[in-house]
Design a protein around this motif. Structure first.
Motif, PDB file in Angstrom:
ATOM      1  N   PRO A  87       1.074  -1.202   0.008  1.00 55.17           N
ATOM      2  CA  PRO A  87       0.532  -0.048   0.263  1.00 55.17           C
ATOM      3  C   PRO A  87       0.721   1.558  -0.104  1.00 55.17           C
ATOM      4  CG  PRO A  87      -0.128  -1.364   2.451  1.00 55.17           C
ATOM      5  CD  PRO A  87       0.325  -2.233   1.464  1.00 55.17           C
ATOM      6  N   ILE A  88       0.594   2.077  -0.296  1.00 60.37           N
ATOM      7  CA  ILE A  88       0.833   3.959  -0.538  1.00 60.37           C
ATOM      8  C   ILE A  88       1.427   4.279   0.723  1.00 60.37           C
ATOM      9  CG2 ILE A  88       1.128   5.982  -0.931  1.00 60.37           C
ATOM     10  CD1 ILE A  88      -1.339   4.879  -3.321  1.00 60.37           C
ATOM     11  N   PHE A  89       0.411   3.548   2.089  1.00 56.80           N
ATOM     12  CA  PHE A  89       0.469   4.340   3.304  1.00 56.80           C
ATOM     13  C   PHE A  89       0.557   2.925   4.057  1.00 56.80           C
ATOM     14  CE2 PHE A  89      -2.074   7.698   1.470  1.00 56.80           C
ATOM     15  CZ  PHE A  89      -1.195   8.783   1.075  1.00 56.80           C
ATOM     16  N   ASN A  90       1.897   2.770   4.202  1.00 59.77           N
ATOM     17  CA  ASN A  90       2.420   1.607   5.181  1.00 59.77           C
ATOM     18  C   ASN A  90       2.588   2.226   6.054  1.00 59.77           C
ATOM     19  OD1 ASN A  90       2.766  -1.184   5.880  1.00 59.77           O
ATOM     20  ND2 ASN A  90       5.080  -0.581   4.923  1.00 59.77           N
ATOM     21  N   LYS A  91       1.905   1.313   6.942  1.00 66.16           N
ATOM     22  CA  LYS A  91       1.842   2.076   8.703  1.00 66.16           C
ATOM     23  C   LYS A  91       2.697   0.940   9.401  1.00 66.16           C
ATOM     24  CE  LYS A  91      -1.428   0.854  11.192  1.00 66.16           C
ATOM     25  NZ  LYS A  91      -3.194   0.862  12.228  1.00 66.16           N
TER      26      LYS A  91
ATOM     27  N   PHE B  52      -4.233  13.953   0.354  1.00 65.00           N
ATOM     28  CA  PHE B  52      -3.722  14.732   2.151  1.00 65.00           C
ATOM     29  C   PHE B  52      -4.312  13.632   3.264  1.00 65.00           C
ATOM     30  CE2 PHE B  52      -8.561  16.707   0.292  1.00 65.00           C
ATOM     31  CZ  PHE B  52      -8.946  16.113   1.431  1.00 65.00           C
ATOM     32  N   LEU B  53      -4.078  13.423   3.916  1.00 63.78           N
ATOM     33  CA  LEU B  53      -4.562  12.638   4.825  1.00 63.78           C
ATOM     34  C   LEU B  53      -5.435  13.679   6.615  1.00 63.78           C
ATOM     35  CD1 LEU B  53      -1.850  11.551   3.600  1.00 63.78           C
ATOM     36  CD2 LEU B  53      -2.255   9.926   5.829  1.00 63.78           C
ATOM     37  N   LEU B  54      -6.163  13.116   6.890  1.00 62.43           N
ATOM     38  CA  LEU B  54      -7.065  13.592   7.739  1.00 62.43           C
ATOM     39  C   LEU B  54      -6.755  12.353   8.775  1.00 62.43           C
ATOM     40  CD1 LEU B  54     -10.131  14.285   5.926  1.00 62.43           C
ATOM     41  CD2 LEU B  54      -8.737  16.439   7.178  1.00 62.43           C
TER      42      LEU B  54
ATOM     43  N   ASP C 203     -10.320   7.699  15.565  1.00 64.82           N
ATOM     44  CA  ASP C 203     -10.364   6.465  15.769  1.00 64.82           C
ATOM     45  C   ASP C 203      -9.534   5.634  14.513  1.00 64.82           C
ATOM     46  OD1 ASP C 203     -12.825   6.976  14.392  1.00 64.82           O
ATOM     47  OD2 ASP C 203     -13.301   5.039  14.966  1.00 64.82           O
ATOM     48  N   ARG C 204      -9.495   6.495  13.421  1.00 57.88           N
ATOM     49  CA  ARG C 204      -8.988   6.151  12.221  1.00 57.88           C
ATOM     50  C   ARG C 204      -8.128   6.821  11.282  1.00 57.88           C
ATOM     51  NH1 ARG C 204     -14.027   4.999  10.076  1.00 57.88           N
ATOM     52  NH2 ARG C 204     -15.033   4.412  12.563  1.00 57.88           N
ATOM     53  N   VAL C 205      -7.570   6.836  10.806  1.00 56.51           N
ATOM     54  CA  VAL C 205      -7.510   7.547   9.418  1.00 56.51           C
ATOM     55  C   VAL C 205      -7.499   7.518   8.449  1.00 56.51           C
ATOM     56  CG1 VAL C 205      -5.176   8.439   8.260  1.00 56.51           C
ATOM     57  CG2 VAL C 205      -5.775   7.401  10.702  1.00 56.51           C
TER      58      VAL C 205
ATOM     59  N   ASP D  90      -7.772   3.882   7.083  1.00 61.17           N
ATOM     60  CA  ASP D  90      -7.004   2.886   7.978  1.00 61.17           C
ATOM     61  C   ASP D  90      -7.402   3.205   9.494  1.00 61.17           C
ATOM     62  OD1 ASP D  90      -5.659   0.954   9.461  1.00 61.17           O
ATOM     63  OD2 ASP D  90      -3.126   2.693   9.235  1.00 61.17           O
ATOM     64  N   VAL D  91      -8.332   2.546  10.379  1.00 57.51           N
ATOM     65  CA  VAL D  91      -8.936   2.470  11.326  1.00 57.51           C
ATOM     66  C   VAL D  91      -8.424   1.716  12.541  1.00 57.51           C
ATOM     67  CG1 VAL D  91     -11.017   1.298  13.179  1.00 57.51           C
ATOM     68  CG2 VAL D  91     -11.677   2.138  10.518  1.00 57.51           C
ATOM     69  N   PHE D  92      -7.960   2.423  13.538  1.00 54.67           N
ATOM     70  CA  PHE D  92      -7.169   2.093  14.790  1.00 54.67           C
ATOM     71  C   PHE D  92      -8.150   0.550  15.861  1.00 54.67           C
ATOM     72  CE2 PHE D  92      -5.146   4.572  12.513  1.00 54.67           C
ATOM     73  CZ  PHE D  92      -3.842   4.406  12.929  1.00 54.67           C
ATOM     74  N   LEU D  93      -7.604   0.055  16.551  1.00 51.41           N
ATOM     75  CA  LEU D  93      -8.007  -0.645  17.189  1.00 51.41           C
ATOM     76  C   LEU D  93      -8.305   0.127  18.867  1.00 51.41           C
ATOM     77  CD1 LEU D  93      -6.608  -3.512  17.339  1.00 51.41           C
ATOM     78  CD2 LEU D  93      -8.067  -3.703  16.124  1.00 51.41           C
ATOM     79  N   GLU D  94      -9.817  -0.364  19.175  1.00 48.30           N
ATOM     80  CA  GLU D  94      -9.982   1.009  20.530  1.00 48.30           C
ATOM     81  C   GLU D  94      -8.628  -0.037  21.375  1.00 48.30           C
ATOM     82  OE1 GLU D  94     -13.329  -0.250  21.898  1.00 48.30           O
ATOM     83  OE2 GLU D  94     -14.588   0.133  20.494  1.00 48.30           O
ATOM     84  N   LYS D  95      -7.749  -0.379  21.921  1.00 54.72           N
ATOM     85  CA  LYS D  95      -7.535  -1.185  23.077  1.00 54.72           C
ATOM     86  C   LYS D  95      -5.434   0.433  22.824  1.00 54.72           C
ATOM     87  CE  LYS D  95      -3.578  -4.468  20.026  1.00 54.72           C
ATOM     88  NZ  LYS D  95      -3.379  -5.554  20.910  1.00 54.72           N
TER      89      LYS D  95
END
Length: 974
Positions: free
Chosen positions: A42-46, A335-337, A341-343, A357-362
């Motif tokens: 992917p273009i944006f690799n976390k 542009f990234l917002l 809980d997500r990007v 990209d959704v981040f986990l609640e933990k």
């Protein structure tokens, strides 16, 4: 001849109707496989950072690979990402309840400003381990800082702008030096220069950015919750403080330019993108209440740098109240917002969300997203975790987006290294241009694609766009490989047909003369192109047939010249009686074979020019091969024609020094038949030595006899040494000529006498001139009066011969006296010789007892020896051994025979009572005596000294060591 174009159209139609025959014309189709063999990154690799903070993360900033974060209440964590194993912690040393509100890090990563919620500010330099208080900043809650990227250094920030929560803009400067490390405050000054307001009054300054444009202009962008302000002006040169004051010194009634949107998030944030190798950003994205305003920055504009502005409105799934965006980051095409809980990543080209990209609640709620302006990495943090996004090949799909909005140049720019994508863009551009009736541009694009050749060609044919079809074929031809000879031949011939059709259609229209000339120049460039040369040469017969079928003689000649098919050019000129132009081509190319071929035709019409051309060619032409043309030409009998033939033959003989017999014979024939005055001079110049004469003597004699040139015949007879025939023929012409011939055989007196007698007889008997006869006697010393008298008739009186007879008698008397003198001299000479012989008999030499042989160096008197006048002395056997190898074979044989006979004579007789008479009787039977044999041996062995005579001279080149025994001799010396 049927039109080749019609045949091609039929073939194309048949090809397009059959899916199984896609390459019927031989133009290969190479498709690209679009399937991806691997899952694309992917273009944006976390990536989650392996870091567990000891306390909650309050704030985080990154710039120039320098990371700083605030942990808990009192800890400041610093890390050089290039040295990740060397973290650094600094304590703020605060005893009160103050907390870190925001961190601000400049573009160099050297200056860190810590804003506290107690309206105080701290400063920490990268090289320092202790924070310092900015006393002048106290009482202000800092919301934003505009760093000075043009004057800032690692120890000095230069003039910077500071925005507060109350809408105040301050100008400040922070400087760190060794002298100030122990001072009270590093801030140099802190001055208010402007207030930002909205409709409701003062508003917090959310973001600040300082950029420099052209001509020294400075652009300052400042944002509040709902407004985006722009300030433009020049910084006064030489000013050290309050350098931005001039930009903000606006009249009271003049407001700065700004953009305003009705909705508000309670805050706003602006992001910039700076390309590599550039110091100023090229794009911006402003996150505000209504959405995101994004566009490019144009520093050449006078009042506003914002251009190409677009607004991306928040979609319905974004609740700006409960789930509003927190931060924004701008990359080259996205542009990234950041949401709690997500990007989300939105493409700036089409406004589509391309990444979610959704981040986990933990991990907790996302707090802020920032971007390192130098290295481009994107950082996100919660209170517990830090994440990093690496941007990889962001432009991979940009070509498709540009293509979809018909920006084909940009699309091609971003897929230049991906041929399969470039082919798609070119095909779309070609179709777009075709639909918009831009047929030439469409043809150029189609030629670069991998689309089926037949379909494209038929497309232009059906649209009756012949010019576009030609452009397509030309570009397609240029893209073929050298190995694709069949396809190259097809396109070359087809283009030739199209060019000829177009030229034929334009030639008769005077209003389209310029277009005709342009098309003609293009056609000639096509024919003379080095790339097409091989194909055109291999198919020149077909091209000539095409040109002939169109009646285009001008280009037939042009093409023949390009192909070096000069024979066809010259034949064309001769056929149309343009003989001068044909000769010009011959003179230009200087091909001797073409001269031989076309000279018989040309010399009949322009003889002088042709001969001039021959003379200019010089030795490059073989004159013998031109004789047939001259013979055929000169037979017409014209004086001019003969003169031109003679002119060239004379040039060959005198200037080129030709020695070929055929040339000289032909020139001789021309002289004999047409220019007899030059015949004799030519023969005389050729000389009288047969070896140096280049014409055929027998042919010349026959030729001169046939035309009655007697003097020339006499000359040839003289050269052939046929003096009797020469004198006989000369007597028919001139007696003096005969006399000159009679004296030629100088070594043969008998022949000379015979020739002179022939002349005398002719003079006496034919001319009956006694005086001339007497003159002959005086001219030749071999003739006597008695030789001539028999020729005279009986009635001639002696008075005519009196003088000649007296002269003859005197000559006889003189000769007798000379003989007497010679006899007396011979008698005296014989007498002297006898005296010398007698003297030699009495001559002797003395030998001393100690004398040695010159050869063996043994005593000389021990054996028979020879003594020479030069003083050398040799034993008989030593001299014989030295002389024998140098004697000729016959003398060696004679010497051996004499030695055998002498040996036999020295043997004792069986009868001891043989009398002397018997011995003498034996010698008298023809056998030589012993003394005679010894004398003969002496004559052979000792005629001269072996060291001083000819033997020594002849052996000068003889090696001292015999070659056969050289190796043995050499070994003996080792």
């Amino acid at each position: 001849m049927a039109s080749i174009l019609d045949q091609y159209v039929d073939a194309l139609s048949h090809s397009a109707s059959s899916q199984q025959n896609r390459t019927s014309l031989g133009i290969p189709h190479t498709g690209y496989v679009n399937a991806r063999l691997e899952k694309e990154t992917p273009i944006f690799n976390k990536q989650r950072i392996d870091f567990t903070p000891p306390e909650k993360i309050n704030s985080l900033v990154v710039s120039s690979n320098q990371l700083c974060m605030s942990l808990g209440k009192d800890i400041l964590f610093r890390l050089d990402l290039a040295k990740a194993d060397e973290p650094n912690q600094v304590e703020l040393g605060r005893k009160d309840d103050a907390k870190v509100y925001k961190l601000f890090l400049d573009h160099t990563g050297s200056h860190l400003i810590i804003a506290l919620n107690t309206n105080e500010c701290l400063y920490l330099n990268r090289s320092a381990q202790k924070v310092r208080v900015l006393s002048r900043w106290k009482g202000h809650l800092i919301e934003s800082i505009g760093w000075n990227k043009f004057f800032g250094t690692e120890v000095n920030t230069g003039p910077i702008l500071v925005g507060t929560s109350q809408g105040h803009l301050y100008e400040a400067e922070i400087s760190v030096s060794e002298g100030s490390l122990f001072g009270t405050s590093p801030d140099q000054y802190f001055r208010l220069i402007y207030n930002l307001e909205e409709e409701a009054g003062p508003a917090p300054v959310c973001c600040l950015e300082i950029e420099r444009g052209v001509d020294g202009k400075c652009f300052i962008i400042a944002t509040t919750r709902k407004r985006l302000f722009q300030f433009v002006g020049k910084i006064p040169e030489g000013s050290e403080q309050q350098t931005f004051g001039a930009i903000f010194s606006l009249p009271a009634d003049h407001l700065p330019g700004f953009r305003e949107f009705p909705a508000s998030l309670g805050y706003s944030e602006i992001a910039f993108y700076t390309p590599k190798l550039r110091s100023s950003p090229s794009a911006f994205a402003w996150m505000m209440g209504n959405g995101v305003l994004y566009g490019s920055l144009d520093y050449g504009r006078p009042d506003s740098v914002l251009s190409d502005e677009q607004v991306w409105e928040y979609p319905s799934d974004i609740d700006v109240v409960a789930n509003k965006p927190i931060s924004i980051v701008l990359t080259q095409f996205h542009f990234l917002l950041l949401f709690p809980d997500r990007v989300k990543a939105v493409c700036t080209l089409n406004g589509q969300v391309v990444f979610h990209d959704v981040f986990l609640e933990k991990f907790g709620s996302l707090k802020r997203m920032i971007k390192d302006p130098t290295f481009g990495q994107i950082w996100i943090h919660t209170e517990k975790v830090v994440f990093r996004y690496n941007v990889q090949r962001e432009a991979r799909d940009v070509w498709k987006m540009y293509m979809n909005i018909n920006k084909f140049d940009l699309a091609k720019e971003y897929c230049r290294d991906r041929p399969e994508c470039l082919d798609v863009v070119l095909a779309r551009e070609a179709e777009y241009c075709f639909q918009n009736r831009r047929y030439l541009e469409s043809a150029k694009c189609y030629a670069l694609t991998q689309n089926y050749f037949e379909e494209i060609a038929l497309k232009f044919i059906e649209a009756q766009q012949e010019e576009a079809l030609m452009e397509f074929l030309i570009k397609k031809l240029a893209s073929l490989k050298p190995s694709e000879k069949t396809q190259t031949t097809l396109l070359t011939i087809w283009l030739t047909e199209l060019y000829l059709n177009r030229l034929g259609a334009l030639e008769g229209d005077a209003s389209k003369r310029d277009l005709y000339e342009k098309t003609r120049d293009n056609f000639r460039s096509f024919l003379s192109s080095p790339r097409n040369k091989e194909c055109l040469f291999n198919n020149r017969a077909t091209i000539h047939e095409l040109l002939a079928s169109h009646g285009d003689t001008e280009h037939m000649v042009y093409f023949a010249v390009i192909m070096h098919d000069y024979e066809r050019v010259i034949a064309h000129y001769c056929q149309h009686e343009n003989f001068s132009e044909a000769l010009e081509v011959l003179c230009k190319i200087k091909d001797e074979n073409l001269f031989y071929k076309f000279s018989p035709i040309l010399i009949h019409h322009i003889p002088k020019k042709v001969v001039d051309a021959w003379i200019e060619m010089g030795k490059k032409l073989d004159a013998k091969n031109l004789i047939p043309a001259l013979v055929n030409y000169s037979q017409s009998g014209s004086t001019q024609q003969v003169n031109e033939a003679i002119r060239y033959m004379e040039f060959c003989v005198t200037e080129l020094k030709e020695t070929q017999q055929a040339i000289h014979n032909y020139l001789l024939s021309l002289y004999a038949s047409c220019r007899p005055d030059s015949l004799l001079s030519y023969l005389e110049q050729a000389g009288t030595y047969p070896d140096n004469i280049h014409y055929d003597l027998k042919y010349a004699l026959r030729l001169c006899a046939e035309h009655g040139h007697h003097r020339a015949c006499v000359h040839v007879y003289k050269v052939m040494e046929m003096y009797e025939e020469a004198v006989g023929l000369a007597l028919q012409v001139d007696v003096d000529l005969a006399k000159s011939c009679a004296d030629l055989p100088e070594e043969d007196e008998e022949l000379r006498k015979k020739l002179w007698l022939k002349i005398a007889r002719h003079v006496v008997q034919e001319e009956k001139d006694v005086k001339k006869a007497m003159a002959c006697l005086s001219s030749c010393d071999l003739l006597k009066i008695e030789d001539v008298l028999p020729f005279f008739p009986d009635f001639v009186t002696i008075d005519h011969f009196k003088e000649a007879i007296c002269n003859s008698l005197e000559a006889y008397n003189k000769h007798i006296e000379e003989l007497k003198m010679e006899m007396e001299e011979a008698t005296q000479s014989a007498k002297r010789i006898r005296e010398d012989i007698q003297e030699m008999r009495n001559k002797y030499g003395s030998v001393e007892p100690q004398e040695k042989c010159a050869a063996c160096e043994f005593p000389l008197l021990n054996r028979p020896f020879y003594l020479f006048l030069c003083g050398h002395m040799f034993h008989y056997d030593c001299l014989l051994q030295a002389v024998y190898p140098n004697l000729p074979a016959y003398k060696q044989a004679k010497l051996e025979d004499l030695q055998k006979k002498l040996s036999a004579a020295n043997q004792p007789s069986k009868s001891h009572h043989r009398s002397k008479d018997t011995d003498n009787a034996g010698q008298g039977k023809g056998q030589p005596s012993r003394e005679q044999m010894k004398a003969d041996i002496d004559d052979i062995v000792a005629p001269e000294c072996v060291y001083c005579g000819e033997i020594m001279i002849r052996s000068i080149d003889k090696p001292f060591i015999d070659p056969q025994s050289y190796n043995e001799e050499m070994q003996s010396w080792l």
